[in-house]
Design a protein around this motif. Structure first.
Motif, PDB file in Angstrom:
ATOM      1  N   ALA A  59      -4.263  10.385  -1.084  1.00 53.24           N
ATOM      2  CA  ALA A  59      -3.877   9.793  -1.906  1.00 53.24           C
ATOM      3  C   ALA A  59      -3.664   8.106  -1.858  1.00 53.24           C
ATOM      4  O   ALA A  59      -2.669   8.565  -0.417  1.00 53.24           O
ATOM      5  N   TRP A  60      -4.519   7.332  -1.697  1.00 57.53           N
ATOM      6  CA  TRP A  60      -4.149   5.316  -1.836  1.00 57.53           C
ATOM      7  C   TRP A  60      -4.296   5.044  -2.503  1.00 57.53           C
ATOM      8  O   TRP A  60      -4.921   4.747  -3.548  1.00 57.53           O
ATOM      9  N   GLY A  61      -3.379   4.041  -2.722  1.00 53.66           N
ATOM     10  CA  GLY A  61      -3.013   3.176  -4.186  1.00 53.66           C
ATOM     11  C   GLY A  61      -2.572   2.075  -3.154  1.00 53.66           C
ATOM     12  O   GLY A  61      -1.945   1.550  -2.057  1.00 53.66           O
ATOM     13  N   ILE A  62      -3.375   0.377  -3.862  1.00 59.45           N
ATOM     14  CA  ILE A  62      -3.427  -1.048  -3.127  1.00 59.45           C
ATOM     15  C   ILE A  62      -2.214  -1.703  -4.744  1.00 59.45           C
ATOM     16  O   ILE A  62      -2.722  -1.622  -5.516  1.00 59.45           O
ATOM     17  N   GLY A  63      -1.275  -2.651  -4.445  1.00 58.93           N
ATOM     18  CA  GLY A  63      -0.047  -3.550  -5.285  1.00 58.93           C
ATOM     19  C   GLY A  63      -0.347  -4.159  -4.869  1.00 58.93           C
ATOM     20  O   GLY A  63      -0.402  -4.978  -3.174  1.00 58.93           O
TER      21      GLY A  63
ATOM     22  N   ALA B  30       2.632   3.659   8.821  1.00 54.88           N
ATOM     23  CA  ALA B  30       1.536   2.845   9.385  1.00 54.88           C
ATOM     24  C   ALA B  30       0.282   2.798   8.724  1.00 54.88           C
ATOM     25  O   ALA B  30      -0.281   1.990   8.658  1.00 54.88           O
ATOM     26  N   ALA B  31       0.110   3.913   8.106  1.00 55.75           N
ATOM     27  CA  ALA B  31      -1.003   4.471   7.241  1.00 55.75           C
ATOM     28  C   ALA B  31      -1.408   2.940   6.215  1.00 55.75           C
ATOM     29  O   ALA B  31      -2.460   2.167   5.906  1.00 55.75           O
ATOM     30  N   ALA B  32       0.121   2.776   5.752  1.00 60.69           N
ATOM     31  CA  ALA B  32       0.609   2.102   4.273  1.00 60.69           C
ATOM     32  C   ALA B  32       0.217   0.130   5.287  1.00 60.69           C
ATOM     33  O   ALA B  32      -0.166  -0.072   4.317  1.00 60.69           O
ATOM     34  N   SER B  33       0.641   0.219   6.435  1.00 58.28           N
ATOM     35  CA  SER B  33       0.968  -1.051   6.976  1.00 58.28           C
ATOM     36  C   SER B  33      -0.848  -1.333   6.981  1.00 58.28           C
ATOM     37  O   SER B  33      -0.996  -2.774   7.047  1.00 58.28           O
TER      38      SER B  33
ATOM     39  N   ALA C 227       1.146  -1.464  -0.261  1.00 58.13           N
ATOM     40  CA  ALA C 227       0.048  -0.428   0.035  1.00 58.13           C
ATOM     41  C   ALA C 227       1.199   1.235   0.020  1.00 58.13           C
ATOM     42  O   ALA C 227       2.105   0.886   0.398  1.00 58.13           O
ATOM     43  N   ALA C 228      -0.015   2.590  -0.232  1.00 62.06           N
ATOM     44  CA  ALA C 228       0.988   3.691  -0.810  1.00 62.06           C
ATOM     45  C   ALA C 228      -0.058   4.598  -0.545  1.00 62.06           C
ATOM     46  O   ALA C 228      -1.247   4.545  -0.896  1.00 62.06           O
TER      47      ALA C 228
ATOM     48  N   ALA D  55       1.856   0.091  -6.135  1.00 59.99           N
ATOM     49  CA  ALA D  55       1.328   0.904  -4.993  1.00 59.99           C
ATOM     50  C   ALA D  55       1.199   2.313  -5.668  1.00 59.99           C
ATOM     51  O   ALA D  55       0.019   2.752  -5.820  1.00 59.99           O
ATOM     52  N   VAL D  56       2.150   2.916  -5.931  1.00 57.00           N
ATOM     53  CA  VAL D  56       2.726   4.179  -6.427  1.00 57.00           C
ATOM     54  C   VAL D  56       1.841   4.484  -7.665  1.00 57.00           C
ATOM     55  O   VAL D  56       1.453   5.958  -7.870  1.00 57.00           O
TER      56      VAL D  56
END
Length: 226
Positions: A90-94, A156-159, A53-54, A117-118
């Motif tokens: 913004a957020w993304g999942i890969g 932490a948010a990405a985790s 996650a980004a 994710a980026v």
């Protein structure tokens, strides 16, 4: 999923903890710099994808309890997932599948998931705050932070996004392959999981390269399609 609100000294301590976790964000926030946290979930399991996650958080964003996902209960992770996705700029999942992991190895698959994710952010970050790695193929500045998911609010948010996304997927896989118990151990190599592998053999979401040391025999009834 409501959590009892913090007040008084407990709230002050929590706000102080979060402010300490903004050290890196504060350092790189000058001007119009876009700072992005990146983390992954699922490098170690025997089954399932690796998910990355980004996350780009607003400068004034305050999310109580934000922390390394491993230090949080499932209930808090689910609650924070919703708040993060609502408040993030913004957020993304890969992700990379078990087959892809077997093809290029877990480290390269993790990097691939992080790049995805980026790419899905919709914005181009100026700074990447990463949990202890430098991601090949990305040309913006990167800051690897050891145990970054406990030191940076963005990481932490990405985790949390990565962990919740992957856990939800493993619960779905549990309904397809109930004999393995994916809903409980999420694909990690618990005793119950190893016992199920010895009894039933691997299923399509197992990482075959991770099973070599277990000397498993293919079972006649093993499922071969998802």
């Amino acid at each position: 999923m409501a959590v009892k609100p913090l007040t008084g000294e407990k709230l002050e301590r929590e706000l102080a903890r979060l402010e300490a976790m903004r050290e890196y964000e504060n350092k790189y926030k000058a001007g119009t710099c876009i700072c992005c946290g990146i983390d992954e979930a699922g490098r170690g399991p025997l089954a399932g994808p690796v998910v990355a996650a980004a996350v780009v958080l607003p400068e004034d964003c305050r999310i109580l309890y934000l922390n390394d996902s491993k230090k949080l209960s499932e209930k808090k992770r689910e609650m924070l997932f919703q708040e993060i996705t609502e408040k993030a700029k913004a957020w993304g999942i890969g992700m990379a599948s078990p087959g892809r992991i077997d093809e290029i190895n877990i480290l390269q698959a993790t990097y691939e998931a992080m790049r995805q994710a980026v790419d899905k952010l919709g914005v181009r970050p100026d700074i990447l705050l990463n949990d202890a790695v430098v991601i090949p193929g990305l040309h913006m500045e990167q800051v690897p932070i050891v145990k970054g998911d406990a030191k940076s609010v963005s990481i932490a948010a990405a985790s949390i996004l990565a962990k919740v996304t992957r856990d939800r997927m493993m619960i779905q896989y549990d309904s397809l392959y109930p004999e393995y118990g994916f809903g409980k151990h999420k694909g990690y190599g618990t005793a119950a999981h190893i016992e199920a592998l010895r009894e039933y053999g691997p299923c399509p979401i197992h990482r075959r390269t991770f099973l070599k040391n277990f000397h498993l025999e293919e079972k006649r009834g093993t499922k071969t399609s998802e």
